[in-house]
Design a protein around this motif. Structure first.
Motif, PDB file in Angstrom:
ATOM      1  N   PRO A 434      13.493   0.576  -1.341  1.00 12.75           N
ATOM      2  CA  PRO A 434      13.963   1.385  -0.211  1.00 12.75           C
ATOM      3  C   PRO A 434      13.536   2.855  -0.310  1.00 12.75           C
ATOM      4  CG  PRO A 434      15.716  -0.054  -0.990  1.00 12.75           C
ATOM      5  CD  PRO A 434      14.597  -0.159  -1.998  1.00 12.75           C
ATOM      6  N   GLY A 435      12.639   3.267   0.597  1.00 16.20           N
ATOM      7  CA  GLY A 435      12.239   4.665   0.699  1.00 16.20           C
ATOM      8  C   GLY A 435      11.301   5.155  -0.377  1.00 16.20           C
ATOM      9  N   ILE A 436      10.888   4.293  -1.290  1.00 14.08           N
ATOM     10  CA  ILE A 436       9.983   4.717  -2.357  1.00 14.08           C
ATOM     11  C   ILE A 436       8.960   3.610  -2.633  1.00 14.08           C
ATOM     12  CG2 ILE A 436      11.621   6.271  -3.489  1.00 14.08           C
ATOM     13  CD1 ILE A 436      12.179   4.088  -5.536  1.00 14.08           C
ATOM     14  N   VAL A 437       7.846   3.992  -3.246  1.00 12.70           N
ATOM     15  CA  VAL A 437       6.793   3.082  -3.714  1.00 12.70           C
ATOM     16  C   VAL A 437       6.059   2.443  -2.531  1.00 12.70           C
ATOM     17  CG1 VAL A 437       6.155   1.248  -5.282  1.00 12.70           C
ATOM     18  CG2 VAL A 437       8.242   2.570  -5.734  1.00 12.70           C
ATOM     19  N   SER A 438       5.037   3.116  -2.043  1.00 10.96           N
ATOM     20  CA  SER A 438       4.341   2.637  -0.851  1.00 10.96           C
ATOM     21  C   SER A 438       3.193   1.701  -1.202  1.00 10.96           C
ATOM     22  CB  SER A 438       3.814   3.816  -0.024  1.00 10.96           C
ATOM     23  OG  SER A 438       2.931   4.617  -0.774  1.00 10.96           O
ATOM     24  N   LEU A 439       2.937   0.787  -0.265  1.00  5.19           N
ATOM     25  CA  LEU A 439       1.815  -0.142  -0.401  1.00  5.19           C
ATOM     26  C   LEU A 439       0.788   0.187   0.666  1.00  5.19           C
ATOM     27  CD1 LEU A 439       1.864  -3.904  -1.138  1.00  5.19           C
ATOM     28  CD2 LEU A 439       0.465  -3.061   0.733  1.00  5.19           C
ATOM     29  N   TRP A 440      -0.438   0.436   0.230  1.00  5.62           N
ATOM     30  CA  TRP A 440      -1.557   0.669   1.134  1.00  5.62           C
ATOM     31  C   TRP A 440      -2.392  -0.601   1.213  1.00  5.62           C
ATOM     32  CZ3 TRP A 440      -4.371   5.818  -0.572  1.00  5.62           C
ATOM     33  CH2 TRP A 440      -3.449   6.869  -0.588  1.00  5.62           C
ATOM     34  N   GLN A 441      -3.047  -0.766   2.356  1.00  4.03           N
ATOM     35  CA  GLN A 441      -4.062  -1.808   2.493  1.00  4.03           C
ATOM     36  C   GLN A 441      -5.380  -1.118   2.820  1.00  4.03           C
ATOM     37  OE1 GLN A 441      -3.573  -4.647   5.715  1.00  4.03           O
ATOM     38  NE2 GLN A 441      -4.532  -6.258   4.494  1.00  4.03           N
ATOM     39  N   ALA A 442      -6.333  -1.267   1.908  1.00  2.00           N
ATOM     40  CA  ALA A 442      -7.625  -0.607   2.082  1.00  2.00           C
ATOM     41  C   ALA A 442      -8.355  -1.163   3.292  1.00  2.00           C
ATOM     42  CB  ALA A 442      -8.464  -0.777   0.829  1.00  2.00           C
ATOM     43  N   VAL A 443      -9.007  -0.281   4.048  1.00  2.00           N
ATOM     44  CA  VAL A 443      -9.741  -0.669   5.250  1.00  2.00           C
ATOM     45  C   VAL A 443     -11.233  -0.828   4.952  1.00  2.00           C
ATOM     46  CG1 VAL A 443     -10.425   0.116   7.558  1.00  2.00           C
ATOM     47  CG2 VAL A 443      -8.061   0.398   6.792  1.00  2.00           C
ATOM     48  N   ASP A 444     -11.727  -0.087   3.967  1.00  2.45           N
ATOM     49  CA  ASP A 444     -13.169  -0.071   3.723  1.00  2.45           C
ATOM     50  C   ASP A 444     -13.459  -0.034   2.235  1.00  2.45           C
ATOM     51  OD1 ASP A 444     -12.330   2.473   3.108  1.00  2.45           O
ATOM     52  OD2 ASP A 444     -13.847   3.514   4.282  1.00  2.45           O
ATOM     53  N   GLY A 445     -14.751  -0.062   1.907  1.00  4.00           N
ATOM     54  CA  GLY A 445     -15.184   0.070   0.530  1.00  4.00           C
ATOM     55  C   GLY A 445     -15.035  -1.210  -0.271  1.00  4.00           C
ATOM     56  N   LEU A 450      -7.581  -4.970  -0.324  1.00  4.99           N
ATOM     57  CA  LEU A 450      -6.770  -4.988  -1.538  1.00  4.99           C
ATOM     58  C   LEU A 450      -5.421  -4.314  -1.302  1.00  4.99           C
ATOM     59  CD1 LEU A 450      -6.801  -5.626  -4.659  1.00  4.99           C
ATOM     60  CD2 LEU A 450      -7.474  -3.236  -4.962  1.00  4.99           C
ATOM     61  N   ALA A 451      -4.369  -4.923  -1.850  1.00  6.16           N
ATOM     62  CA  ALA A 451      -3.041  -4.303  -1.829  1.00  6.16           C
ATOM     63  C   ALA A 451      -2.978  -3.269  -2.950  1.00  6.16           C
ATOM     64  CB  ALA A 451      -1.962  -5.360  -2.019  1.00  6.16           C
ATOM     65  N   TYR A 452      -2.779  -2.002  -2.568  1.00 10.06           N
ATOM     66  CA  TYR A 452      -2.768  -0.898  -3.526  1.00 10.06           C
ATOM     67  C   TYR A 452      -1.402  -0.221  -3.464  1.00 10.06           C
ATOM     68  CZ  TYR A 452      -4.007   3.412  -5.929  1.00 10.06           C
ATOM     69  OH  TYR A 452      -4.040   4.467  -6.797  1.00 10.06           O
ATOM     70  N   VAL A 453      -0.707  -0.179  -4.588  1.00 12.14           N
ATOM     71  CA  VAL A 453       0.664   0.313  -4.629  1.00 12.14           C
ATOM     72  C   VAL A 453       0.691   1.694  -5.273  1.00 12.14           C
ATOM     73  CG1 VAL A 453       2.997  -0.099  -5.481  1.00 12.14           C
ATOM     74  CG2 VAL A 453       1.573  -2.030  -4.733  1.00 12.14           C
ATOM     75  N   VAL A 454       1.205   2.668  -4.525  1.00 14.19           N
ATOM     76  CA  VAL A 454       1.307   4.053  -4.971  1.00 14.19           C
ATOM     77  C   VAL A 454       2.736   4.288  -5.455  1.00 14.19           C
ATOM     78  CG1 VAL A 454       1.164   6.459  -4.237  1.00 14.19           C
ATOM     79  CG2 VAL A 454      -0.470   4.787  -3.353  1.00 14.19           C
ATOM     80  N   PHE A 455       2.891   4.544  -6.741  1.00 15.34           N
ATOM     81  CA  PHE A 455       4.213   4.643  -7.356  1.00 15.34           C
ATOM     82  C   PHE A 455       4.298   5.989  -8.067  1.00 15.34           C
ATOM     83  CE2 PHE A 455       7.516   1.602  -9.368  1.00 15.34           C
ATOM     84  CZ  PHE A 455       8.440   2.626  -9.516  1.00 15.34           C
TER      85      PHE A 455
END
Length: 475
Positions: A434-445, A450-455
């Protein structure tokens, strides 16, 4: 820490109840508003929002792509917290100029948020000074710099201009916490007006810093808040209190009304203001079914840990206790020694690649913090370690693409995204907690999809990293 600090219980008992301000009310007010461009000094500012674009480079095509998305705004990852003051100034100037040039070409007006750390680390007031200078060349002078470092989800709140950290032990003035002793960005003041004076070297006197207290935000109409904000001139710093998201949304309604009337603001903010200004409410974490669509099946994940704060070290220890992971340590002293660095890096990569076939793998720097003789040397050492960790991650992912990648630490997550994974455009899909630890989904490259988790290094509790890995592996 300067000034007299009240006891936490005093203001917690005496505050009036928060006035509900629904996110959809802000959304309606965004119709004629400037598009929000968040210059994020590390990737962790995305952890309060979802479904917004993220750029890690600022070419004209990239910015115009982001401006064309049907969103309230987008992030540009500048990673300036890892840079020297001069390099940070140069990058802010370059990014802001590129954004304003692209916005002019697209016929769009933009507002800049300089997203800094909710525990007050970072290049302030340097970054807002540079942005104000660039903005003045395009649209005229900035009337006020709005300072709102609150991060409600992580317990960082501001009351009567004093910034607090909430933990299981209660509330602590921010200057009494470990973050204030940062080797590069340390400080003494918890009262934000005094912090501004301290960080500006006395150029901005505490007495010249204005504020909008939480009591006003909970009692006044947006027009009254707008009137108070609209009276600021000459780039004056205005501190915005906030304890809950409703406080920030109340402030944003006033901000938007003042901007519609012609005021020019620059925001220096924590993650929660970004969510309010984007017209979003706090979203629940991504569901199991959503994660199943994002995480590769029949593989294991890679967790990369560079942060050295005490919380990260405890989280790492609990992950190793709770989950059957293979831990691969990158020894910091060996990594910064030219005689041993290459061989050590190769050994780390070989062990991680081999273990990924059967286990979740953690690649972590050793827990002993190595610092230099001063802030500049400490920053340089940290950069060398991060570069080695980034190179190792790139080689591991190229040899054995994992189900997902988790990066632990603000600077670490920036360097891994750009240097190891080659992510230039991505979407913030949501959070793992909740409210922390975001997941990005790469668009290119090479990391596309890939699921990329920013913690971030300084959020969550001791169990959070293990919980995130468990959710990802379970998907």
């Amino acid at each position: 820490m300067t000034g007299v600090q009240p006891r936490p219980a005093d203001w917690e008992r005496s505050l009036p109840a928060a006035r509900p301000v629904p996110a959809d009310r802000v959304q309606r007010a965004l119709g004629a508003a400037r598009r929000l461009v968040v210059l994020d000094d590390d990737p962790t500012g995305t952890q309060t929002v979802r479904d917004l674009p993220v750029l890690t480079r600022w070419g004209t095509d990239d910015i115009r792509w982001a401006l064309r998305q049907q969103t309230a705004g987008f992030f540009v990852l500048t990673n300036t917290r890892s840079l020297s003051a001069q390099a940070a100034a140069d990058r802010n100037r370059e990014v802001a100029t590129a954004c304003l040039t692209a916005a002019t070409a697209e016929g769009v007006s933009v507002a800049f948020a300089s997203r800094g750390d909710s525990t007050l680390r970072g290049h302030f007031p340097l970054e807002t000074d540079v942005l104000a200078e660039v903005m003045a060349r395009y649209d005229g002078p900035v009337d006020a710099v709005l300072l709102a470092p609150a991060y409600v989800d992580a317990g960082r709140v501001t009351v009567d201009g004093i910034h607090w950290l909430r933990s299981a032990a209660g509330l602590t003035p921010v200057a009494d916490g470990e973050f204030a002793r940062d080797a590069t960005f340390g400080y003494r003041s918890s009262r934000l007006a005094e912090w501004v004076e301290e960080k500006s070297g006395g150029r901005v006197a505490a007495s010249d810093v204005a504020g909008i207290p939480v009591t006003t935000l909970r009692a006044a109409a947006p027009a009254e808040v707008a009137s108070r904000l609209g009276s600021a001139r000459g780039g004056r710093v205005v501190v915005l209190d906030a304890v809950v998201d409703d406080d920030l949304r109340a402030a944003v309604l006033g901000v938007l009304e003042a901007e519609t009337a012609g005021a020019r603001f620059l925001y220096r903010v924590g993650p929660s203001f970004v969510r309010a200004r984007a017209g979003q409410d706090a979203h629940p974490p991504l569901s199991g079914s959503e994660l199943a669509e994002l995480v590769l099946r029949d593989r294991h994940g890679l967790v990369v840990v560079g942060s050295h704060v005490g919380l990260t070290s405890r989280q790492l220890a609990r992950l190793r206790e709770r989950r059957p992971v293979v831990h691969v340590e990158m020894d910091v002293a060996t990594t910064v020694d030219p005689a041993s660095a290459d061989g050590h890096l190769a050994a780390v990569v070989d062990r991680a690649v081999s273990a990924l076939a059967t286990h979740t793998v953690v690649v972590a720097t050793s827990r002993t913090l190595v610092t230099g003789a001063g802030p500049a040397e400490s920053l340089s050492l940290a950069g060398r370690v991060s570069a080695a960790l980034t190179l190792a991650t790139a080689r591991i992912v190229a040899a054995a693409r994992p189900a997902y990648v988790v990066a632990k630490g603000g600077i670490t997550s920036s360097d891994i995204a750009t240097g190891a994974l080659g992510i230039h455009r991505a979407w913030v899909r949501g959070t793992l907690l909740p409210g922390i630890v975001s997941l990005w989904q790469a668009v290119d490259g090479p990391a596309s999809g890939l699921a990329y988790v920013v913690f971030a290094g300084n959020v969550g509790d001791d169990e959070s990293l293990a919980t995130v890995v468990q959710r990802l592996e379970g998907s």
